[in-house]
Motif scaffolding. Structure first.
Motif, short mmCIF file in Angstrom:
data_model
loop_
_atom_site.label_atom_id
_atom_site.label_comp_id
_atom_site.label_asym_id
_atom_site.label_seq_id
_atom_site.Cartn_x
_atom_site.Cartn_y
_atom_site.Cartn_z
N VAL A 89 0.84 -1.20 0.00
CA VAL A 89 0.00 0.00 0.00
C VAL A 89 0.87 1.25 0.00
CG1 VAL A 89 -1.87 1.25 1.14
CG2 VAL A 89 -1.77 -1.25 1.28
N GLY A 90 0.81 2.02 -1.09
CA GLY A 90 1.59 3.25 -1.21
C GLY A 90 0.70 4.47 -1.30
N ILE A 91 1.34 5.64 -1.18
CA ILE A 91 0.64 6.90 -1.37
C ILE A 91 0.84 7.34 -2.82
CG2 ILE A 91 2.66 8.17 -0.48
CD1 ILE A 91 -0.95 9.41 -0.09
N LEU A 105 5.15 10.13 5.86
CA LEU A 105 4.23 9.19 5.21
C LEU A 105 4.61 7.75 5.54
CD1 LEU A 105 3.89 11.09 1.82
CD2 LEU A 105 2.06 10.69 3.48
N LYS A 106 5.89 7.49 5.69
CA LYS A 106 6.29 6.16 6.13
C LYS A 106 5.77 5.90 7.55
CE LYS A 106 10.07 3.06 7.14
NZ LYS A 106 11.48 2.91 7.56
N PHE A 110 2.70 3.58 5.18
CA PHE A 110 2.78 3.29 3.75
C PHE A 110 4.00 2.42 3.45
CE2 PHE A 110 0.12 7.17 3.40
CZ PHE A 110 -0.90 6.65 2.62
N VAL A 113 6.36 5.40 -1.14
CA VAL A 113 5.90 6.78 -1.31
C VAL A 113 6.24 7.24 -2.73
CG1 VAL A 113 6.25 9.18 -0.58
CG2 VAL A 113 6.17 7.33 1.14
N GLN A 346 -2.10 1.98 -4.62
CA GLN A 346 -1.90 3.30 -4.04
C GLN A 346 -3.24 3.91 -3.65
OE1 GLN A 346 0.11 5.24 -7.34
NE2 GLN A 346 2.11 5.00 -6.38
N VAL A 359 -4.90 3.65 6.42
CA VAL A 359 -3.79 2.85 5.90
C VAL A 359 -3.69 1.53 6.67
CG1 VAL A 359 -1.32 2.79 5.41
CG2 VAL A 359 -2.57 4.96 5.26
#
Length: 388
Positions: A89-91, A105-106, A110, A113, A346, A359
């Motif tokens: 799962v990424g942004i 964000l990590k 996530f 990124v 994402q 998330v």
């Protein structure tokens, strides 16, 4: 008596404020999804959408959001492009346009990124207002227009964060300047600038908010573009070379999708994967104010369109690596895209409605779905709907 009563009421008010503040702090620290969804995010949505976006970037940049306490299950670990992703799962690009919030964000959880889109020269993008919430539809319309601080500033930021041991897998999404007379040159410069400091590169020719950008998806234009960027990537003085991905629009006809699949199979145009898909200019049945605003629509209305396109592109390319994006807000949404052929996924728009705890929820739900179907790892589920 009057003063005493006022003093008591003031003291009671202070206690209530302190209690509410303490409760809020505990809920935020714990990543309480109900608190975020019912209290904090509705409060944030009182703000202008772009102001709220900037606030979220600020909070992530300075790591003001507590780290997720969820430890990724081993079933979520996946190897793609020869790189080990802690979870799939990424942004998506568009949240952190200038590489400010990578570590924050990590922290949220996530697995990777993607920053950008980044343009060679700084540009302010389109006039405001340029982003609109469609709360009744769990959707967003934006026409930002590649607002970017430019290659030089983003490169310095990325070089600095690369020295941090906590840095996650980072992709750089490349765009072109609005007034550029040579868009191919813009993308080649992007590859040359970020090719040695990124884990993957994305050629974004599918935003609807830059004039004539989507015409680069046409067969002959695409051939010229990909030959140039693939050659630029292959000439980089770094090993291994960064994977090169192409981000596509959901509004392509089936014939256009077939043309793209044919082009990327050619040796000189061969990319390492696709991102499916960008925002749509279509307007399915919507109920919110601003539903007729010009720009790209993202969020829940894009979900099924995106999943269908992932399946089509997986079939047309004989199983190319795909990052699936569009309308994901639950583990089930992500799982459907994975089974349709996506190796990674994402999210973006759902953050505006559910906040950072979404998330962790998506990851937990993914683990449950894998276990239910008897898969030990996420990679075992990739493309299962296509293969049946």
């Amino acid at each position: 008596m009057g003063l005493s009563f006022k003093h008591k009421m003031r003291s009671m008010l202070y206690v209530l404020i302190g209690t509410a503040g303490t409760y809020s702090g505990i809920c935020i620290y714990k990543g309480d999804e109900t608190y975020y969804r019912k209290f904090l995010m509705p409060f944030v949505r009182v703000l202008n959408p772009e102001t709220a976006h900037n606030l979220a970037v600020f909070a992530s940049e300075y790591r003001l959001i507590p780290k997720s306490q969820y430890q990724d299950d081993s079933a979520l670990n996946v190897k793609v492009f020869g790189k080990d992703f802690p979870n799939p799962v990424g942004i998506a690009a568009g949240f952190d346009k200038d590489g400010r919030s990578i570590l924050g964000l990590k922290d949220i959880g996530f697995g990777f990124v993607e920053i950008g889109s980044v343009t060679p020269l700084p540009q302010s993008g389109n006039e405001k207002p340029r982003v609109f919430r469609l709360s009744q539809d769990m959707a967003v319309i934006n026409r930002y227009g590649f607002n970017s601080e430019g290659h030089a500033e983003v490169l310095k930021r990325l070089e600095n964060v690369r020295h941090n041991a906590e840095v996650p897998i980072v992709g750089v999404n490349l765009g072109k300047n609005k007034l550029s007379e040579d868009p191919i040159k813009d993308y080649v410069e992007g590859v040359q600038t970020f090719g040695t400091v990124s884990d993957y590169l994305v050629v974004n020719i599918s935003s609807p908010n830059t004039p004539n950008l989507r015409s680069l998806q046409n067969k002959e234009n695409l051939k010229q573009l990909l030959k140039a960027v693939v050659a630029a990537r292959d000439s980089l003085n770094v090993n291994p070379k960064p994977p090169l991905l192409l981000k596509l629009a959901p509004d392509l006809s089936y014939e256009e999708k077939k043309d793209i699949a044919e082009v990327i199979k050619e040796k000189d145009c061969k990319v390492d994967g696709l991102i499916v898909c960008n925002t749509t200019v279509q307007r399915p049945s919507l109920n919110s104010d601003h539903k007729n605003e010009v720009g790209g629509l993202s969020g829940a209305p894009l979900r099924d369109m995106s999943t269908q396109m992932i399946m089509e592109m997986s079939l047309l390319t004989n199983g190319a690596v795909i990052i699936g994006v569009g309308g994901i807000s639950t583990g089930k949404d992500a799982y459907e895209k994975i089974k349709a052929g996506a190796s990674l996924v994402q999210i973006y728009s759902t953050l505006a409605f559910d906040g950072p705890p979404v998330v962790t929820r998506i990851k937990k739900e993914l683990v449950d779905l894998l276990e239910k179907d008897g898969y030990k790892n996420i990679s075992e589920a990739v493309g299962k709907s296509v293969k049946q």
